[in-house]
Design a protein around this motif. Sequence first.
Motif, PDB file in Angstrom:
ATOM      1  N   ALA A 164       0.839  -1.199   0.000  1.00 41.46           N
ATOM      2  CA  ALA A 164       0.000   0.000   0.000  1.00 41.46           C
ATOM      3  C   ALA A 164       0.875   1.251   0.000  1.00 41.46           C
ATOM      4  N   ALA A 165       1.941   1.222   0.795  1.00 38.83           N
ATOM      5  CA  ALA A 165       2.838   2.374   0.884  1.00 38.83           C
ATOM      6  C   ALA A 165       3.565   2.599  -0.434  1.00 38.83           C
ATOM      7  N   GLY A 222       2.347   2.012  -3.364  1.00 34.65           N
ATOM      8  CA  GLY A 222       1.373   2.691  -4.221  1.00 34.65           C
ATOM      9  C   GLY A 222       1.252   4.169  -3.883  1.00 34.65           C
ATOM     10  N   LEU A 223       1.215   4.489  -2.597  1.00 32.96           N
ATOM     11  CA  LEU A 223       1.129   5.890  -2.170  1.00 32.96           C
ATOM     12  C   LEU A 223       2.361   6.662  -2.631  1.00 32.96           C
ATOM     13  N   LEU A 224       3.510   5.992  -2.581  1.00 30.07           N
ATOM     14  CA  LEU A 224       4.756   6.637  -2.980  1.00 30.07           C
ATOM     15  C   LEU A 224       4.757   6.943  -4.478  1.00 30.07           C
ATOM     16  N   GLN A 225       4.217   6.017  -5.279  1.00 32.69           N
ATOM     17  CA  GLN A 225       4.154   6.246  -6.725  1.00 32.69           C
ATOM     18  C   GLN A 225       3.246   7.432  -7.039  1.00 32.69           C
ATOM     19  N   LEU A 226       2.134   7.525  -6.312  1.00 32.28           N
ATOM     20  CA  LEU A 226       1.222   8.644  -6.526  1.00 32.28           C
ATOM     21  C   LEU A 226       1.882   9.957  -6.118  1.00 32.28           C
ATOM     22  N   HIS A 227       2.607   9.925  -5.006  1.00 33.79           N
ATOM     23  CA  HIS A 227       3.291  11.128  -4.534  1.00 33.79           C
ATOM     24  C   HIS A 227       4.340  11.596  -5.540  1.00 33.79           C
ATOM     25  N   LYS A 228       4.974  10.642  -6.239  1.00 33.15           N
ATOM     26  CA  LYS A 228       6.016  10.992  -7.198  1.00 33.15           C
ATOM     27  C   LYS A 228       5.455  11.759  -8.409  1.00 33.15           C
ATOM     28  N   ILE A 229       4.210  11.443  -8.785  1.00 35.16           N
ATOM     29  CA  ILE A 229       3.632  12.119  -9.949  1.00 35.16           C
ATOM     30  C   ILE A 229       2.706  13.268  -9.560  1.00 35.16           C
ATOM     31  N   ALA A 230       2.229  13.256  -8.307  1.00 37.78           N
ATOM     32  CA  ALA A 230       1.362  14.327  -7.811  1.00 37.78           C
ATOM     33  C   ALA A 230       1.734  14.597  -6.358  1.00 37.78           C
ATOM     34  N   PRO A 235       1.944  16.348   0.599  1.00 40.13           N
ATOM     35  CA  PRO A 235       2.526  16.142   1.925  1.00 40.13           C
ATOM     36  C   PRO A 235       1.865  15.009   2.713  1.00 40.13           C
ATOM     37  N   LYS A 236       0.573  14.834   2.526  1.00 35.39           N
ATOM     38  CA  LYS A 236      -0.137  13.773   3.243  1.00 35.39           C
ATOM     39  C   LYS A 236       0.343  12.394   2.782  1.00 35.39           C
ATOM     40  N   LEU A 237       0.553  12.254   1.491  1.00 29.65           N
ATOM     41  CA  LEU A 237       1.035  10.980   0.967  1.00 29.65           C
ATOM     42  C   LEU A 237       2.448  10.696   1.460  1.00 29.65           C
ATOM     43  N   TRP A 238       3.275  11.717   1.481  1.00 27.39           N
ATOM     44  CA  TRP A 238       4.652  11.541   1.931  1.00 27.39           C
ATOM     45  C   TRP A 238       4.705  11.192   3.417  1.00 27.39           C
ATOM     46  N   ARG A 239       3.880  11.829   4.214  1.00 31.65           N
ATOM     47  CA  ARG A 239       3.834  11.511   5.647  1.00 31.65           C
ATOM     48  C   ARG A 239       3.382  10.074   5.866  1.00 31.65           C
ATOM     49  N   ALA A 240       2.414   9.639   5.082  1.00 34.85           N
ATOM     50  CA  ALA A 240       1.937   8.255   5.192  1.00 34.85           C
ATOM     51  C   ALA A 240       3.058   7.282   4.841  1.00 34.85           C
ATOM     52  N   ALA A 241       3.825   7.609   3.796  1.00 35.12           N
ATOM     53  CA  ALA A 241       4.945   6.755   3.410  1.00 35.12           C
ATOM     54  C   ALA A 241       6.014   6.735   4.493  1.00 35.12           C
ATOM     55  N   GLN A 242       6.273   7.853   5.092  1.00 33.74           N
ATOM     56  CA  GLN A 242       7.247   7.927   6.181  1.00 33.74           C
ATOM     57  C   GLN A 242       6.794   7.087   7.375  1.00 33.74           C
ATOM     58  N   ASP A 243       5.515   7.182   7.704  1.00 38.87           N
ATOM     59  CA  ASP A 243       4.975   6.399   8.828  1.00 38.87           C
ATOM     60  C   ASP A 243       5.093   4.906   8.545  1.00 38.87           C
ATOM     61  N   ALA A 244       4.788   4.517   7.310  1.00 42.12           N
ATOM     62  CA  ALA A 244       4.861   3.101   6.935  1.00 42.12           C
ATOM     63  C   ALA A 244       6.314   2.613   6.984  1.00 42.12           C
ATOM     64  N   HIS A 245       7.219   3.434   6.515  1.00 44.94           N
ATOM     65  CA  HIS A 245       8.643   3.068   6.533  1.00 44.94           C
ATOM     66  C   HIS A 245       9.125   2.885   7.967  1.00 44.94           C
ATOM     67  N   ARG A 246       8.740   3.777   8.836  1.00 42.61           N
ATOM     68  CA  ARG A 246       9.113   3.680  10.251  1.00 42.61           C
ATOM     69  C   ARG A 246       8.515   2.414  10.879  1.00 42.61           C
ATOM     70  N   PHE A 247       7.287   2.106  10.533  1.00 49.06           N
ATOM     71  CA  PHE A 247       6.619   0.920  11.058  1.00 49.06           C
ATOM     72  C   PHE A 247       7.356  -0.351  10.645  1.00 49.06           C
ATOM     73  N   LEU A 248       7.767  -0.410   9.389  1.00 47.69           N
ATOM     74  CA  LEU A 248       8.429  -1.607   8.875  1.00 47.69           C
ATOM     75  C   LEU A 248       9.850  -1.759   9.407  1.00 47.69           C
ATOM     76  N   THR A 249      10.598  -0.669   9.428  1.00 48.23           N
ATOM     77  CA  THR A 249      12.020  -0.758   9.744  1.00 48.23           C
ATOM     78  C   THR A 249      12.346  -0.574  11.223  1.00 48.23           C
ATOM     79  N   ARG A 250      11.356  -0.212  12.005  1.00 45.88           N
ATOM     80  CA  ARG A 250      11.586  -0.071  13.450  1.00 45.88           C
ATOM     81  C   ARG A 250      10.667  -0.992  14.250  1.00 45.88           C
TER      82      ARG A 250
END
Length: 215
Positions: free
Chosen positions: A37-38, A40-48, A51-66
């Motif tokens: 899911a993250a 997909g959000l990252l791909q959308l953020h790259k073309i559009a 900030p909300k999409l980027w924050r969601a991706a950051q939260d997901a990254h933190r969840f996975l790697t920590r």
Amino acid sequence: MHPSGGVKTRYYLVKNYKTPNYSFDSGYIYAFDTAMAAYGLLQLHKIAPDPKLWRAAQDAHRFLTRTLKVRGTIAPYWDNKTRRSGQNLGKWSDQPGSFHAKLALFLVDYYRITGVEADRREAVELLDAAAAMQQKDGRFITNRSDGSTHLHPHAYTLEGLLYGAAMLGKKSWRESARRGLLWSRKAVSENGSVSAIYEHGGIAKDGAKLVNAVS
């Protein structure tokens, strides 16, 4: 998304609808689903950019790697009721395994945006761990309880290794994926059908059998 940064698995919008099959009713938040899911959000953020999409991706990254990081690998799920990561050997998707290599689609692209070396190391560590699980014949065990291989998660492993090799340039991952693909060709029968599960103790030349099944 859940406050933890994970994505609620099969969080149904229909009021009072419940199912025991991977519904968030169980309280489980899966690493694989969160990463996909993250991604997909990252791909959308790259073309559009949003900030909300980027924050969601950051939260997901933190969840996975920590939150889910366990000795170089990522735990399969977070139990929101016990507040702990967990695993269950009853099904391939509930146990840690090489199929988590596909999480690299998200981890690698996240690094390509941040450029932070620590983010790159997260992706490299995950893919190195997955590649190390490969058997001599090229296959990846997907069920630790019986040493069997389900072609579905086996393919996820190859997908992650190929993506990592293409984006980060590590040839050993590409070679690992090549060997895994060659092994998987054993599943194709003369009539073109594909067997889904590989188990020990059968009739094939290498002392194993391919069993027709559905995922």
